[in-house]
Design a protein around this motif. Structure first.
Motif, PDB file in Angstrom:
ATOM      1  N   GLY A  93       0.791  -1.222   0.000  1.00  0.00           N
ATOM      2  CA  GLY A  93       0.000   0.000   0.000  1.00  0.00           C
ATOM      3  C   GLY A  93       0.823   1.270   0.000  1.00  0.00           C
ATOM      4  O   GLY A  93       0.269   2.366  -0.090  1.00  0.00           O
ATOM      5  N   GLU A  94       2.150   1.155   0.102  1.00  0.00           N
ATOM      6  CA  GLU A  94       3.032   2.320   0.120  1.00  0.00           C
ATOM      7  C   GLU A  94       4.301   2.022  -0.658  1.00  0.00           C
ATOM      8  O   GLU A  94       4.773   0.887  -0.679  1.00  0.00           O
ATOM      9  CB  GLU A  94       3.411   2.696   1.556  1.00  0.00           C
ATOM     10  CG  GLU A  94       2.256   3.046   2.464  1.00  0.00           C
ATOM     11  CD  GLU A  94       2.738   3.357   3.862  1.00  0.00           C
ATOM     12  OE1 GLU A  94       3.596   4.259   4.010  1.00  0.00           O
ATOM     13  OE2 GLU A  94       2.283   2.700   4.799  1.00  0.00           O
ATOM     14  N   ALA A  95       4.869   3.051  -1.270  1.00  0.00           N
ATOM     15  CA  ALA A  95       6.144   2.881  -1.970  1.00  0.00           C
ATOM     16  C   ALA A  95       7.281   2.781  -0.956  1.00  0.00           C
ATOM     17  O   ALA A  95       7.240   3.382   0.112  1.00  0.00           O
ATOM     18  CB  ALA A  95       6.392   4.065  -2.910  1.00  0.00           C
ATOM     19  N   SER A  96       8.302   2.007  -1.317  1.00  0.00           N
ATOM     20  CA  SER A  96       9.491   1.889  -0.466  1.00  0.00           C
ATOM     21  C   SER A  96      10.735   2.033  -1.328  1.00  0.00           C
ATOM     22  O   SER A  96      10.685   1.865  -2.559  1.00  0.00           O
ATOM     23  CB  SER A  96       9.506   0.553   0.267  1.00  0.00           C
ATOM     24  OG  SER A  96       9.621  -0.526  -0.636  1.00  0.00           O
ATOM     25  N   TYR A  97      11.848   2.308  -0.670  1.00  0.00           N
ATOM     26  CA  TYR A  97      13.095   2.587  -1.378  1.00  0.00           C
ATOM     27  C   TYR A  97      14.238   1.817  -0.721  1.00  0.00           C
ATOM     28  O   TYR A  97      14.298   1.693   0.508  1.00  0.00           O
ATOM     29  CB  TYR A  97      13.380   4.086  -1.366  1.00  0.00           C
ATOM     30  CG  TYR A  97      12.186   4.903  -1.796  1.00  0.00           C
ATOM     31  CD1 TYR A  97      11.925   5.130  -3.147  1.00  0.00           C
ATOM     32  CD2 TYR A  97      11.286   5.400  -0.846  1.00  0.00           C
ATOM     33  CE1 TYR A  97      10.803   5.854  -3.545  1.00  0.00           C
ATOM     34  CE2 TYR A  97      10.161   6.124  -1.240  1.00  0.00           C
ATOM     35  CZ  TYR A  97       9.930   6.336  -2.588  1.00  0.00           C
ATOM     36  OH  TYR A  97       8.817   7.033  -2.979  1.00  0.00           O
ATOM     37  N   ASN A  98      15.141   1.327  -1.546  1.00  0.00           N
ATOM     38  CA  ASN A  98      16.237   0.503  -1.059  1.00  0.00           C
ATOM     39  C   ASN A  98      17.536   0.918  -1.731  1.00  0.00           C
ATOM     40  O   ASN A  98      17.566   1.160  -2.944  1.00  0.00           O
ATOM     41  CB  ASN A  98      15.931  -0.973  -1.345  1.00  0.00           C
ATOM     42  CG  ASN A  98      17.064  -1.899  -0.983  1.00  0.00           C
ATOM     43  OD1 ASN A  98      17.758  -2.412  -1.848  1.00  0.00           O
ATOM     44  ND2 ASN A  98      17.257  -2.129   0.303  1.00  0.00           N
ATOM     45  N   ALA A  99      18.604   1.030  -0.947  1.00  0.00           N
ATOM     46  CA  ALA A  99      19.931   1.346  -1.480  1.00  0.00           C
ATOM     47  C   ALA A  99      20.918   0.316  -0.952  1.00  0.00           C
ATOM     48  O   ALA A  99      20.899  -0.020   0.238  1.00  0.00           O
ATOM     49  CB  ALA A  99      20.363   2.749  -1.063  1.00  0.00           C
ATOM     50  N   VAL A 100      21.779  -0.193  -1.839  1.00  0.00           N
ATOM     51  CA  VAL A 100      22.693  -1.277  -1.487  1.00  0.00           C
ATOM     52  C   VAL A 100      24.088  -0.956  -2.020  1.00  0.00           C
ATOM     53  O   VAL A 100      24.236  -0.511  -3.167  1.00  0.00           O
ATOM     54  CB  VAL A 100      22.227  -2.629  -2.073  1.00  0.00           C
ATOM     55  CG1 VAL A 100      23.204  -3.742  -1.705  1.00  0.00           C
ATOM     56  CG2 VAL A 100      20.818  -2.976  -1.591  1.00  0.00           C
ATOM     57  N   VAL A 101      25.086  -1.193  -1.191  1.00  0.00           N
ATOM     58  CA  VAL A 101      26.483  -1.129  -1.611  1.00  0.00           C
ATOM     59  C   VAL A 101      26.951  -2.556  -1.870  1.00  0.00           C
ATOM     60  O   VAL A 101      26.710  -3.460  -1.060  1.00  0.00           O
ATOM     61  CB  VAL A 101      27.362  -0.460  -0.543  1.00  0.00           C
ATOM     62  CG1 VAL A 101      28.827  -0.462  -0.978  1.00  0.00           C
ATOM     63  CG2 VAL A 101      26.887   0.967  -0.291  1.00  0.00           C
ATOM     64  N   VAL A 102      27.629  -2.757  -3.016  1.00  0.00           N
ATOM     65  CA  VAL A 102      27.993  -4.100  -3.475  1.00  0.00           C
ATOM     66  C   VAL A 102      29.503  -4.205  -3.642  1.00  0.00           C
ATOM     67  O   VAL A 102      30.127  -3.348  -4.282  1.00  0.00           O
ATOM     68  CB  VAL A 102      27.311  -4.414  -4.824  1.00  0.00           C
ATOM     69  CG1 VAL A 102      27.665  -5.824  -5.299  1.00  0.00           C
ATOM     70  CG2 VAL A 102      25.798  -4.236  -4.720  1.00  0.00           C
ATOM     71  N   GLY A 103      30.074  -5.244  -3.073  1.00  0.00           N
ATOM     72  CA  GLY A 103      31.486  -5.536  -3.277  1.00  0.00           C
ATOM     73  C   GLY A 103      31.662  -6.962  -3.757  1.00  0.00           C
ATOM     74  O   GLY A 103      31.000  -7.874  -3.256  1.00  0.00           O
ATOM     75  N   SER A 104      32.529  -7.170  -4.750  1.00  0.00           N
ATOM     76  CA  SER A 104      32.740  -8.506  -5.322  1.00  0.00           C
ATOM     77  C   SER A 104      34.224  -8.780  -5.489  1.00  0.00           C
ATOM     78  O   SER A 104      35.009  -7.880  -5.805  1.00  0.00           O
ATOM     79  CB  SER A 104      32.060  -8.625  -6.691  1.00  0.00           C
ATOM     80  OG  SER A 104      30.670  -8.445  -6.603  1.00  0.00           O
ATOM     81  N   VAL A 105      34.574 -10.053  -5.287  1.00  0.00           N
ATOM     82  CA  VAL A 105      35.938 -10.522  -5.521  1.00  0.00           C
ATOM     83  C   VAL A 105      35.842 -11.817  -6.312  1.00  0.00           C
ATOM     84  O   VAL A 105      35.119 -12.737  -5.924  1.00  0.00           O
ATOM     85  CB  VAL A 105      36.702 -10.774  -4.204  1.00  0.00           C
ATOM     86  CG1 VAL A 105      38.081 -11.353  -4.497  1.00  0.00           C
ATOM     87  CG2 VAL A 105      36.814  -9.490  -3.402  1.00  0.00           C
ATOM     88  N   GLU A 106      36.545 -11.873  -7.439  1.00  0.00           N
ATOM     89  CA  GLU A 106      36.500 -13.078  -8.277  1.00  0.00           C
ATOM     90  C   GLU A 106      37.899 -13.374  -8.820  1.00  0.00           C
ATOM     91  O   GLU A 106      38.266 -12.938  -9.909  1.00  0.00           O
ATOM     92  CB  GLU A 106      35.504 -12.902  -9.423  1.00  0.00           C
ATOM     93  CG  GLU A 106      35.301 -14.181 -10.210  1.00  0.00           C
ATOM     94  CD  GLU A 106      34.191 -14.055 -11.245  1.00  0.00           C
ATOM     95  OE1 GLU A 106      34.173 -14.870 -12.176  1.00  0.00           O
ATOM     96  OE2 GLU A 106      33.351 -13.140 -11.124  1.00  0.00           O
TER      97      GLU A 106
END
Length: 397
Positions: free
Chosen positions: A258-271
């Motif tokens: 019933g309401e908008a939501s917001y999400n922020a993510v910091v991503v780190g990868s090692v391959e």
């Protein structure tokens, strides 16, 4: 005298409950109303109607909120495409940027590559049978009761049993706008069913007080995403992801927040090679709840066509509340405590593990399968959540 009064109450409840059940069966009700009917139809006399009504409403609101959080705020799937590409500067040709096809729910820093797109379909199955340490299917969930202090068990008690199932079909799309920027969308279609009963047991005599069932199908809350790669080379790097959940699901049928939501993510990868590791840390605000979360994934490229995955997902949801039993002296019967459910109003912490594989069947077609299981006995949860899906990548420079 108490026994006579009690018998009269049971007869009255039986007469009142019968038409209520018939009415619920004759016309379909929104799932929120079905759940409310089941959780608030109380018959145990405690001597305090106001507290009873408040406890029933708290139980209804807390379970409804926990269910909505599970259905509308959990990850719908990673925004990353399984196939990612880059230009080899040495020979000037386009090649795969990673040996891995990437995690299911944890983001990786790689982007798809300019002009590269993917589309996929995931189907998730969940059956919510536990609330904290209580098995909801067994009928052991005590809603209210009266107990003599010198007796081991309540002499008058109401118990609930519930079975809640969901099937979520999610269509995922992702496109590389530039070599550093991806945008995508996730569109869930949810089927949700609810079935339950409320039983009153008085000195061994059992009365079925209420039954309720219903189901709903419809669009869930859609997600619009963007990922920007900040730095890195190949599978190793750093990125940020932003996501908006739109209130497109019907709140009255528990399909949307019933309401908008917001999400922020910091991503780190090692391959470094066939092995890869990915770590996410993020926050969600707006909508139903505010939360912080983390995700981590380890992947192993068993062959050029198969990636094996293990993921850890955790959330800290603020002020959602948990149900607990409260005991207070009965206002009119000496030596008796009344049992009610109340909300603690506390922060809820959950964690779960996902294991699965992604298989490149042919061309750029990927077949996905995973199973998720909880690691903590907190909140409303499914013992296992299974996912099967398929993805196709296309396009290029």
């Amino acid at each position: 005298m108490h026994a006579t009064l009690r018998l009269g109450c049971l007869i009255a409840v039986a007469l009142l409950t019968a038409p209520a059940n018939a009415s619920a069966q004759e016309r379909p009700l929104p799932l929120a109303d079905v759940l409310s009917f089941l959780l608030t139809n109380q018959s145990v006399p405690t001597g305090d109607f106001v507290k009873d009504a408040r406890a029933a409403a708290v139980t209804r609101d807390t379970i409804t909120r926990l269910l909505l959080v599970e259905l509308t705020t959990v990850p719908l799937g990673s925004s990353s495409a399984g196939f990612t590409y880059r230009v080899n500067p040495a020979i000037g040709t386009i090649e795969r940027a990673s040996q891995s096809f990437g995690p299911f729910f944890t983001e990786r820093s790689l982007t798809a590559g300019r002009g590269r797109a993917s589309i996929g379909v995931n189907l998730q199955f969940a059956k919510y049978t536990r609330l904290n340490d209580v098995d909801l299917e067994s009928g052991e969930f005590v809603a209210t009761g009266n107990q003599f202090r010198d007796e081991a068990a309540p002499f008058d008690v109401e118990t609930l049993s519930m079975e809640i199932q969901s099937r979520t079909l999610t269509v995922l799309g992702n496109v590389g706008v530039t070599n550093r920027l991806d945008v995508g969308v996730a569109v869930p279609v949810v089927w949700l069913s609810l079935e339950g009963s409320r039983v009153n047991t008085y000195r061994g005599a059992v009365l079925l007080q209420a039954t309720a069932s219903g189901e709903a199908t419809g669009l869930g809350d859609m997600a619009i995403r963007a990922k920007y790669r900040l730095a890195g080379d190949g599978g190793t790097g750093l990125a940020i992801v932003g996501e908006t959940r739109l209130p497109t699901g019907r709140e009255e049928d528990l399909l949307g927040s019933g309401e908008a939501s917001y999400n922020a993510v910091v991503v780190g990868s090692v391959e470094p090679g066939r092995f890869s590791a990915h770590v996410n840390a993020g926050a969600t605000w707006g909508g139903l709840v505010n939360e912080v979360g983390y995700r981590g994934a380890l992947s192993f490229s068993a062959s050029p066509r198969v990636t094996l995955l293990a993921e850890l997902l955790g959330r800290r949801i603020e002020d959602i509340g948990e149900l607990t039993q409260e005991r207070v002296p009965h206002p009119t019967i000496a030596g008796v405590d009344t049992i009610r459910l109340v909300s603690t109003g506390t922060t809820l912490t959950t964690s779960s593990m996902t294991a699965g594989a992604r298989w490149n069947v042919v061309g750029t077609w990927l077949l996905n399968a995973s199973v998720n299981f909880p690691l903590a006995n907190n909140g409303l949860r499914s013992e296992t959540t299974t996912l099967v899906g398929i993805e196709y990548a296309f396009g290029g420079r």
